[in-house]
Design an enzyme around this catalytic site. Sequence first.
Site, PDB file in Angstrom:
ATOM      1  N   HIS A 195      93.541  88.321  33.712  1.00  0.00           N
ATOM      2  CA  HIS A 195      94.399  88.583  32.562  1.00  0.00           C
ATOM      3  C   HIS A 195      94.364  90.066  32.229  1.00  0.00           C
ATOM      4  O   HIS A 195      93.548  90.823  32.778  1.00  0.00           O
ATOM      5  CB  HIS A 195      93.916  87.784  31.348  1.00  0.00           C
ATOM      6  CG  HIS A 195      92.585  88.247  30.820  1.00  0.00           C
ATOM      7  ND1 HIS A 195      91.396  87.992  31.488  1.00  0.00           N
ATOM      8  CD2 HIS A 195      92.255  88.989  29.727  1.00  0.00           C
ATOM      9  CE1 HIS A 195      90.392  88.541  30.823  1.00  0.00           C
ATOM     10  NE2 HIS A 195      90.887  89.154  29.751  1.00  0.00           N
ATOM     11  N   ASP A 197      94.405  92.524  28.496  1.00  0.00           N
ATOM     12  CA  ASP A 197      94.099  92.353  27.078  1.00  0.00           C
ATOM     13  C   ASP A 197      95.303  92.693  26.209  1.00  0.00           C
ATOM     14  O   ASP A 197      95.974  93.709  26.432  1.00  0.00           O
ATOM     15  CB  ASP A 197      92.915  93.228  26.668  1.00  0.00           C
ATOM     16  CG  ASP A 197      91.599  92.724  27.234  1.00  0.00           C
ATOM     17  OD1 ASP A 197      91.583  91.607  27.777  1.00  0.00           O
ATOM     18  OD2 ASP A 197      90.587  93.450  27.136  1.00  0.00           O
ATOM     19  N   HIS A 251      91.917  91.896  34.916  1.00  0.00           N
ATOM     20  CA  HIS A 251      90.486  91.710  35.143  1.00  0.00           C
ATOM     21  C   HIS A 251      90.124  90.253  34.889  1.00  0.00           C
ATOM     22  O   HIS A 251      90.914  89.478  34.350  1.00  0.00           O
ATOM     23  CB  HIS A 251      89.654  92.636  34.250  1.00  0.00           C
ATOM     24  CG  HIS A 251      89.973  92.530  32.776  1.00  0.00           C
ATOM     25  ND1 HIS A 251      91.107  93.063  32.209  1.00  0.00           N
ATOM     26  CD2 HIS A 251      89.296  91.927  31.762  1.00  0.00           C
ATOM     27  CE1 HIS A 251      91.117  92.818  30.899  1.00  0.00           C
ATOM     28  NE2 HIS A 251      90.035  92.124  30.608  1.00  0.00           N
ATOM     29  N   ARG A 261      75.740  83.966  31.201  1.00  0.00           N
ATOM     30  CA  ARG A 261      76.067  85.375  30.970  1.00  0.00           C
ATOM     31  C   ARG A 261      76.554  85.540  29.537  1.00  0.00           C
ATOM     32  O   ARG A 261      77.304  84.700  29.025  1.00  0.00           O
ATOM     33  CB  ARG A 261      77.154  85.834  31.941  1.00  0.00           C
ATOM     34  CG  ARG A 261      77.657  87.259  31.725  1.00  0.00           C
ATOM     35  CD  ARG A 261      78.805  87.580  32.689  1.00  0.00           C
ATOM     36  NE  ARG A 261      79.261  88.950  32.577  1.00  0.00           N
ATOM     37  CZ  ARG A 261      80.269  89.349  31.798  1.00  0.00           C
ATOM     38  NH1 ARG A 261      80.916  88.454  31.060  1.00  0.00           N
ATOM     39  NH2 ARG A 261      80.634  90.621  31.766  1.00  0.00           N
TER      40      ARG A 261
END
Length: 596
Positions: A195, A197, A251, A261
């Site tokens: 995607h 941002d 990204h 994570r």
Amino acid sequence: MDPEPPLHETYKPLFASTKTDHRSLVTVEEGELPLVDLRRLSQKEAEKEKCKEEIGRAAHEWGFFQVMNHGISMELLEKLREEQVRLFKQPFQNKSLNFSAGSYRWGTPTATSLGQLSWSEAFHIPMTDISSSSMEAFATKVASLAKQLAEILAEKLGQNWSYFQSSCLPSTCYLRLNRYPPCSIPYDVYGLMPHTDSDFLTILHQDEVGGLQLVKDGKWISVKPNHQALIINIGDLFQAWSNDFYTSVEHCVVTHPTQERFSAAYFLCPSYETVIESCSKPSVYTKFSFREYRQKVQEDVQRYGYKVGLPSFIACQSVTYNDHACLGPGNETATAGYISNLTLLLDSMSSKASDKSFYNDSLNGIYSLFLCRGDVSGDVCRVCVNNATQTLTQMCPSDKGAVIWYDQCLLQYSDINFFGQPQFYPMLLMWNTQNSTSPEEGNIGTLGLFYSLVAQAPYEENMFGTNEMVVGNGPGRRYGLVQCSRDLDVSSCSSCLGELLNQTEECCIGRRGWRILTPSCFIRYEMYSFYEQTLSDPPRSPDLPQVNQGAGKGRKSTTKTIVIVVSSIAGVFASVLVAGFWYYSSSVKKRKQTGF
């Protein structure tokens, strides 16, 4: 009570229905982002300017960079991490009670395939909802850093950063706390799907586990974790405002089979009423409000399973869609690996259209090319290819091959290597519903118009040619155009155009206007000038021009000849075909022959 969101149970049908092809087939290199030491901003003027230059260059060339000595202590970052762990270790049923409604999110409710699923959970918190001391301290410092960086980036464009001061307020910005649980099939599911941002700037702090990947020069790069640095990335709104000077880069986050994570991200967002307008002219994008952008993103996610983003707002979309064909098999849902490969390849197609009118490439068994019409500008070519890539990914998301035709370009991809091979199917035939008024024009003139083009265009550098014919002694003219895809050689181009010419008697001779389109070549005839007139040659003699047998693909000229056709009723042909004459009927006026 179990703190884990029910990802396995909720998305079990996707695992059962999706054939895996493993994202591991995508080549990923580990790399380090540009690293900028912000301490230099407080040094002498020369060093300060060098630091600003590095920030601007990284935002332009990468869209991502890291900063150190950013003013946020490791102690504060550790406290924030502890607060994150506490929030995510709560019982699952209690997580939605921590902040305002809708702040806690997990999975991807709209996912219809594993490639659209995000294996993660997050708290998306408005700045005005933050109550924790560690979160508030982090948010305050990172908000100040975001505005400092926005000021520098605006300054490098010669712009005043007051726009960001007035538009981006604490009430419009967000803090997002992310957790990515371990995933037993990490090669088939994303932690966060690819995607861009939807903000101006994002500031991210990630832990040592890693997993962030981004696209650079057509390749996925795995970002090496640096726990002491913050990651900065340009959002869609900054790309639009900078008129594409700064880049909002695609990204994703990949999952890990055994480790969880954590990351924390700050989003510099404007109010919904803020109008985003390019700071320089001509504008790549139309003006839009942040509310309009968010609504379009939500609509696209509901419809397609992912956002389309900025391409929906490209200005001057002077391209005309004709048709497309999904070439199957379409009964399998595309997996993350296939989507990643196809996304990378189509992104490469779009980027190459900025300075090329033809380009072909392949990636991990997927082959693709685009071809822009020989008379269109570079800007129109770029817009057309961009639209084509977006439309095909929306319309044919699970197909191993597809082709799309616009008036100004065509684009195709396939899991079969078609380069250099003339393809006659799928074949699209379109014609005007009104007949021509002159039999002589239909049979003799039209064929003469195209015989010369078919003979000459294959030898042109861009395998493109236009042709006019004058009807009698009056002002009436007829216009023809042919073009081949430049992966073909001269012989294959001639064969392709010859086959289309053979088709004209079945569908088209005697019509006021028509076109025949295939993936490898196309031919078009109209009663009006539909292409750019680049030459101003006077009318030639009635004889058909002789083919220059010495011409080759190295020639830079474009074929343009004029044929005179004598008709006793030439004045009848002065009318111009209007758009309303074209009917797009699936059964009669527009016929598509399919099958490879």
